[in-house]
Design a protein around this motif. Structure first.
Motif, mmCIF file in Angstrom:
data_model
loop_
_atom_site.group_PDB
_atom_site.id
_atom_site.type_symbol
_atom_site.label_atom_id
_atom_site.label_comp_id
_atom_site.label_asym_id
_atom_site.label_seq_id
_atom_site.Cartn_x
_atom_site.Cartn_y
_atom_site.Cartn_z
ATOM 1 N N SER A 1 -45.475 -57.934 -29.082
ATOM 2 C CA SER A 1 -44.667 -58.106 -30.269
ATOM 3 C C SER A 1 -45.838 -58.746 -31.442
ATOM 4 O O SER A 1 -45.768 -57.980 -32.495
ATOM 5 N N ARG A 2 -46.504 -59.467 -31.107
ATOM 6 C CA ARG A 2 -47.336 -60.139 -32.056
ATOM 7 C C ARG A 2 -48.472 -59.217 -32.676
ATOM 8 O O ARG A 2 -48.651 -59.213 -33.798
ATOM 9 N N ALA A 3 -48.922 -58.439 -31.720
ATOM 10 C CA ALA A 3 -49.951 -57.421 -32.024
ATOM 11 C C ALA A 3 -49.531 -56.463 -33.043
ATOM 12 O O ALA A 3 -50.284 -56.017 -33.926
ATOM 13 N N LEU B 1 -54.731 -69.683 -30.812
ATOM 14 C CA LEU B 1 -54.341 -71.025 -30.576
ATOM 15 C C LEU B 1 -53.485 -71.258 -29.268
ATOM 16 O O LEU B 1 -52.461 -70.750 -29.196
ATOM 17 N N ALA B 2 -53.698 -72.039 -28.524
ATOM 18 C CA ALA B 2 -53.160 -72.141 -27.021
ATOM 19 C C ALA B 2 -53.134 -70.734 -26.408
ATOM 20 O O ALA B 2 -51.991 -70.233 -25.926
ATOM 21 N N CYS B 3 -54.227 -70.190 -26.231
ATOM 22 C CA CYS B 3 -54.563 -68.797 -25.771
ATOM 23 C C CYS B 3 -53.947 -68.694 -24.129
ATOM 24 O O CYS B 3 -53.533 -67.526 -23.894
ATOM 25 N N VAL C 1 -58.384 -70.776 -27.958
ATOM 26 C CA VAL C 1 -58.499 -72.396 -27.793
ATOM 27 C C VAL C 1 -57.395 -72.792 -27.024
ATOM 28 O O VAL C 1 -56.267 -72.411 -27.287
ATOM 29 N N ASP C 2 -57.578 -73.654 -25.997
ATOM 30 C CA ASP C 2 -56.637 -74.173 -25.025
ATOM 31 C C ASP C 2 -57.021 -75.525 -24.667
ATOM 32 O O ASP C 2 -58.193 -75.864 -24.492
ATOM 33 N N LEU C 3 -56.027 -76.420 -24.110
ATOM 34 C CA LEU C 3 -56.608 -77.505 -23.476
ATOM 35 C C LEU C 3 -56.661 -77.298 -21.959
ATOM 36 O O LEU C 3 -57.486 -78.262 -21.368
ATOM 37 N N GLY D 1 -60.240 -77.435 -26.572
ATOM 38 C CA GLY D 1 -59.727 -78.144 -27.430
ATOM 39 C C GLY D 1 -58.081 -78.121 -27.583
ATOM 40 O O GLY D 1 -57.283 -77.261 -27.026
ATOM 41 N N SER D 2 -57.710 -79.278 -28.373
ATOM 42 C CA SER D 2 -56.252 -79.148 -28.931
ATOM 43 C C SER D 2 -56.159 -78.363 -29.960
ATOM 44 O O SER D 2 -56.782 -78.443 -31.170
ATOM 45 N N VAL D 3 -54.822 -77.816 -29.921
ATOM 46 C CA VAL D 3 -54.272 -77.137 -31.004
ATOM 47 C C VAL D 3 -54.014 -78.120 -32.234
ATOM 48 O O VAL D 3 -53.687 -77.747 -33.386
ATOM 49 N N LEU D 4 -53.999 -79.477 -31.990
ATOM 50 C CA LEU D 4 -53.553 -80.710 -32.927
ATOM 51 C C LEU D 4 -54.914 -80.921 -33.919
ATOM 52 O O LEU D 4 -54.915 -81.582 -34.833
ATOM 53 N N ALA E 1 -50.678 -68.194 -33.088
ATOM 54 C CA ALA E 1 -50.135 -69.591 -32.451
ATOM 55 C C ALA E 1 -48.859 -69.065 -31.670
ATOM 56 O O ALA E 1 -47.777 -69.294 -31.979
ATOM 57 N N GLY E 2 -49.024 -68.614 -30.200
ATOM 58 C CA GLY E 2 -47.783 -68.018 -29.471
ATOM 59 C C GLY E 2 -47.334 -69.035 -28.716
ATOM 60 O O GLY E 2 -48.089 -69.465 -27.710
ATOM 61 N N GLU E 3 -46.186 -69.259 -28.839
ATOM 62 C CA GLU E 3 -45.317 -70.072 -27.736
ATOM 63 C C GLU E 3 -46.174 -71.350 -27.469
ATOM 64 O O GLU E 3 -46.317 -71.858 -26.542
HETATM 65 C C1 LIG Z 1 -46.340 -71.162 -23.194
HETATM 66 S S1 LIG Z 1 -48.047 -71.075 -22.929
HETATM 67 C C2 LIG Z 1 -48.415 -69.844 -24.196
HETATM 68 C C3 LIG Z 1 -49.710 -69.231 -24.162
HETATM 69 C C4 LIG Z 1 -50.381 -67.946 -24.577
HETATM 70 N N1 LIG Z 1 -50.298 -68.386 -26.191
HETATM 71 C C5 LIG Z 1 -49.370 -66.800 -24.675
HETATM 72 O O1 LIG Z 1 -48.253 -66.527 -25.437
HETATM 73 O O2 LIG Z 1 -49.454 -66.280 -23.667
HETATM 74 C C6 LIG Z 1 -48.460 -72.370 -23.748
HETATM 75 C C7 LIG Z 1 -49.988 -72.997 -23.812
HETATM 76 O O3 LIG Z 1 -50.240 -74.069 -24.550
HETATM 77 C C8 LIG Z 1 -51.262 -74.776 -23.956
HETATM 78 N N2 LIG Z 1 -51.215 -76.214 -24.829
HETATM 79 C C9 LIG Z 1 -50.100 -77.155 -24.864
HETATM 80 N N3 LIG Z 1 -50.397 -77.960 -25.745
HETATM 81 C C10 LIG Z 1 -51.687 -77.835 -26.022
HETATM 82 C C11 LIG Z 1 -52.553 -78.480 -27.127
HETATM 83 N N4 LIG Z 1 -52.123 -79.773 -27.667
HETATM 84 N N5 LIG Z 1 -53.655 -78.127 -27.275
HETATM 85 C C12 LIG Z 1 -54.054 -76.801 -26.802
HETATM 86 N N6 LIG Z 1 -53.314 -76.046 -25.943
HETATM 87 C C13 LIG Z 1 -52.022 -76.486 -25.691
HETATM 88 C C14 LIG Z 1 -51.025 -74.895 -22.691
HETATM 89 O O4 LIG Z 1 -52.151 -75.125 -21.908
HETATM 90 C C15 LIG Z 1 -50.841 -73.366 -22.518
HETATM 91 O O5 LIG Z 1 -51.910 -72.524 -22.226
#
Ligand SMILES: C[S@@+](CC[C@H](N)C(=O)[O-])C[C@H]1O[C@@H](n2cnc3c(N)ncnc32)[C@H](O)[C@@H]1O
Length: 234
Positions: free
Chosen positions: A37-39, A54-56, A75-77, A95-98, A112-114
């Motif tokens: 849907s994003r694409a 972000l948060a891949c 980018v993900d933690l 890294g952090s999305v923050l 930045a999905g979910e």
């Molecule tokens: C519900 S998943 C979504 C993953 C991806 N965006 C997707 O839609 O398929 C949430 C993701 O956020 C990451 N996450 C949570 N807090 C984070 C932070 N502060 N920085 C980076 N990643 C984070 C988690 O590690 C996880 O991979």
């Protein structure tokens, strides 16, 4: 699997669920539907264009980013998710999305999905999106709304449904205040439009019966449960 014994929104849940990322019928099934849907809201890439995800997680945007022609940085933690993402062609950045360890204005597209509903400060993530985007760049976000119906449907109900989020993955206290997000977007120089999303019920039945690989997300007027934000940096 110990996910249900961890506190809600504990990042260690993603390590336990690492083998689920690319399972079309697994615990992250709906994330595949959202990635598609994003694409649909991302333009084809100009040569060399960069998509920052972000948060891949496990890199579910990878086939879409590749088809559209983007270099794809995720980018993900979570190290386990990043390892899976790398296996699908994503360039991983831990890294952090923050506080994203990438330079200002590097991205043609930020996704930045979910994730906004997984952090303490969703506006700080939006600020990082604005910082990373080039002027005119495309922003696509999706998240869960901080409403009574959103918390009921996405936690109480959806955690019990096939294709719903794994139990305990969400902390409803972190769901997103849409008005606050829109006000922040305005301050940050982002034109942002919110649209509600729901899975196609017909597709969901066919998917459940094994007759479809995935489920299309449909736009709906109400943003009170799952919503997407489509934006552009001014
Ligand atoms: C519900 S998943 C979504 C993953 C991806 N965006 C997707 O839609 O398929 C949430 C993701 O956020 C990451 N996450 C949570 N807090 C984070 C932070 N502060 N920085 C980076 N990643 C984070 C988690 O590690 C996880 O991979």
């Amino acid at each position: 699997m110990r996910s249900t014994t961890l506190p809600r929104n504990d990042p260690a849940q993603y390590d336990d669920l690492a083998d689920q990322w690319w399972e079309a019928s697994g615990g992250f099934a709906a994330l595949h539907w959202l990635a598609a849907s994003r694409a649909a809201h991302i333009p084809p890439a100009a040569p060399g264009a960069l998509l920052v995800d972000l948060a891949c997680g496990g890199g579910l945007m990878a086939p879409h980013a590749a088809r559209l022609g983007y270099r794809h940085v995720g980018v993900d933690l979570g190290e386990t998710g990043l390892r899976v993402a790398r296996g699908h062609g994503v360039v991983p950045v831990r890294g952090s999305v923050l506080a994203v360890p990438l330079v200002d204005g590097c991205a043609d597209v930020v996704v930045a999905g979910e994730v906004l509903e997984h952090v303490e400060d969703d506006v700080a993530v939006l600020a990082e999106c604005a910082r990373l985007l080039k002027p005119g760049g495309t922003l696509v976000v999706d998240a869960l709304a901080d409403t009574r119906i959103g918390r009921f449907l996405m936690v109480t109900v959806a955690e019990r449904l096939p294709g719903g989020p794994p139990p305990g993955i969400h902390d409803p206290a972190l769901f997103v205040d849409r008005a606050r997000l829109l006000a922040a977007a305005e301050r940050l120089g982002l034109d942002l439009r919110l649209v509600g999303l729901r899975p196609s019920l017909r597709d969901a039945v066919a998917w459940r019966l094994g007759r479809r690989a995935g489920v299309r997300m449909k736009p709906v007027r109400s943003t009170a449960v799952v919503f997407a934000g489509y934006g552009r940096k001014r």
